[in-house]
Design a protein around this motif. Structure first.
Motif, short mmCIF file in Angstrom:
data_model
loop_
_atom_site.label_atom_id
_atom_site.label_comp_id
_atom_site.label_asym_id
_atom_site.label_seq_id
_atom_site.Cartn_x
_atom_site.Cartn_y
_atom_site.Cartn_z
N ASN A 26 0.83 -1.21 0.00
CA ASN A 26 0.00 0.00 0.00
C ASN A 26 0.86 1.26 0.00
O ASN A 26 0.56 2.24 -0.68
N GLU A 27 1.93 1.20 0.80
CA GLU A 27 2.85 2.34 0.84
C GLU A 27 3.46 2.60 -0.53
O GLU A 27 3.57 3.74 -0.99
N ILE A 28 3.89 1.50 -1.16
CA ILE A 28 4.49 1.60 -2.50
C ILE A 28 3.47 2.17 -3.49
O ILE A 28 3.77 3.03 -4.32
N HIS A 29 2.21 1.69 -3.39
CA HIS A 29 1.14 2.13 -4.29
C HIS A 29 0.86 3.62 -4.10
O HIS A 29 0.73 4.38 -5.09
N VAL A 30 0.75 4.00 -2.80
CA VAL A 30 0.48 5.42 -2.51
C VAL A 30 1.62 6.30 -3.00
O VAL A 30 1.41 7.36 -3.59
N SER A 31 2.86 5.86 -2.75
CA SER A 31 4.02 6.61 -3.18
C SER A 31 4.07 6.72 -4.70
O SER A 31 4.36 7.79 -5.26
N ALA A 32 3.79 5.58 -5.35
CA ALA A 32 3.78 5.58 -6.82
C ALA A 32 2.69 6.49 -7.37
O ALA A 32 2.88 7.20 -8.35
N GLU A 33 1.51 6.46 -6.68
CA GLU A 33 0.41 7.31 -7.10
C GLU A 33 0.79 8.79 -6.97
O GLU A 33 0.49 9.60 -7.86
N GLU A 34 1.43 9.14 -5.89
CA GLU A 34 1.86 10.53 -5.67
C GLU A 34 2.88 10.96 -6.72
O GLU A 34 2.79 12.05 -7.29
N GLU A 35 3.85 10.08 -6.96
CA GLU A 35 4.87 10.39 -7.97
C GLU A 35 4.24 10.52 -9.35
O GLU A 35 4.62 11.39 -10.15
N PHE A 36 3.26 9.64 -9.61
CA PHE A 36 2.57 9.70 -10.91
C PHE A 36 1.82 11.02 -11.06
O PHE A 36 1.88 11.67 -12.11
N ILE A 38 2.38 13.81 -9.46
CA ILE A 38 3.35 14.92 -9.56
C ILE A 38 3.91 15.01 -10.97
O ILE A 38 4.01 16.10 -11.56
N GLU A 39 4.30 13.86 -11.52
CA GLU A 39 4.85 13.83 -12.88
C GLU A 39 3.81 14.25 -13.91
O GLU A 39 4.10 14.99 -14.86
N LYS A 40 2.57 13.75 -13.69
CA LYS A 40 1.49 14.13 -14.61
C LYS A 40 1.25 15.64 -14.57
O LYS A 40 1.09 16.28 -15.62
N LEU A 41 1.24 16.20 -13.35
CA LEU A 41 1.05 17.64 -13.19
C LEU A 41 2.19 18.42 -13.86
O LEU A 41 1.96 19.44 -14.51
N ARG A 42 3.41 17.90 -13.67
CA ARG A 42 4.56 18.55 -14.29
C ARG A 42 4.45 18.54 -15.80
O ARG A 42 4.70 19.56 -16.47
#
Length: 229
Positions: A26-36, A38-42
């Motif tokens: 779940n931690e990995i998923h949440v972290s990946a979701e956040e990074e995704f 952030i990258e999508k926003l960028r």
């Protein structure tokens, strides 16, 4: 410890490991979701910026084209206005040229004028001998006033009467419908020194040109409200 206890302990360990794995996942998923996100926003912001820059560039090009087009239309309009003004001024000069033809038709008035024109030339040249050129139609009138013109000049300049030789080559005739575009002369004379180095052009057409150029700023101001540069 019997087999049941061992099995129970193993099951507890397995559940703990599974729970820990799920939490980690779940931690990995949440972290990946956040990074995704952030990258999508960028990427979205970068694309927006690119689109804005492209829009600004094209808008600038459009504005430049509009300014160029406006400037071209403005210049074209100014040229049309200036051309119309020149046409009007030239038509006035043409009308004045036609009026000059009436001058030579009044022989009494024209004879006196020819004498004044000759005296003016003599006063300007101040030569002891000159060559005079006139229209063929004016030859008789010029010959009839030559002596009085010489006398008047000699009296005004306080000199001896000059020698005036009438040139065998004549000035062009008055303009006609048959010779509208050829050389013409509405009247007057041209007087030159014997060596031809000094020439006084005192034809009616030359005097009209001088007067017209002198009065042109005033004419333009009266007609158009501005003085042309």
């Amino acid at each position: 410890m019997n087999d049941a206890d061992v099995s129970k302990q193993i099951q507890q360990m397995v559940r703990f490991i599974l729970q820990e794995a799920e939490e980690k996942a779940n931690e990995i998923h949440v972290s990946a979701e956040e990074e995704f996100n952030i990258e999508k926003l960028r990427l979205v912001e970068a694309e927006k910026k690119k689109i804005r820059q492209e829009y600004e560039r094209k808008d600038k090009q459009v504005q430049i084209r509009k300014k160029i087009e406006y400037s071209m239309q403005l210049n074209a309009s100014r040229i049309k206005v200036l051309q119309a003004q020149d046409d009007l001024v030239n038509s006035m000069k043409e009308a004045a040229s036609k009026e000059l033809l009436q001058v030579s038709r009044d022989h009494h008035l024209y004879k006196r004028l020819l004498k004044d024109l000759i005296v003016q030339c003599l006063l300007r040249l101040k030569e002891p001998a000159v060559l005079l050129r006139c229209r063929k139609d004016d030859l008789f009138l010029v010959e009839s006033i030559l002596c009085s013109a010489k006398e008047e000049y000699a009296e005004k300049a306080n000199v001896l009467q000059p020698e005036i030789i009438i040139d065998s080559v004549h000035l062009p005739p008055a303009p006609t419908h048959h010779n509208a575009h050829g050389p013409y002369c509405s009247g007057g004379v041209v007087v030159a020194s014997r060596d031809g180095k000094i020439v006084c052009e005192n034809t009616l057409d030359a005097r009209l040109d001088v007067a017209f150029q002198k009065k042109l700023p005033q004419i333009r101001k009266q007609l158009f409200g501005v003085v042309a540069a």
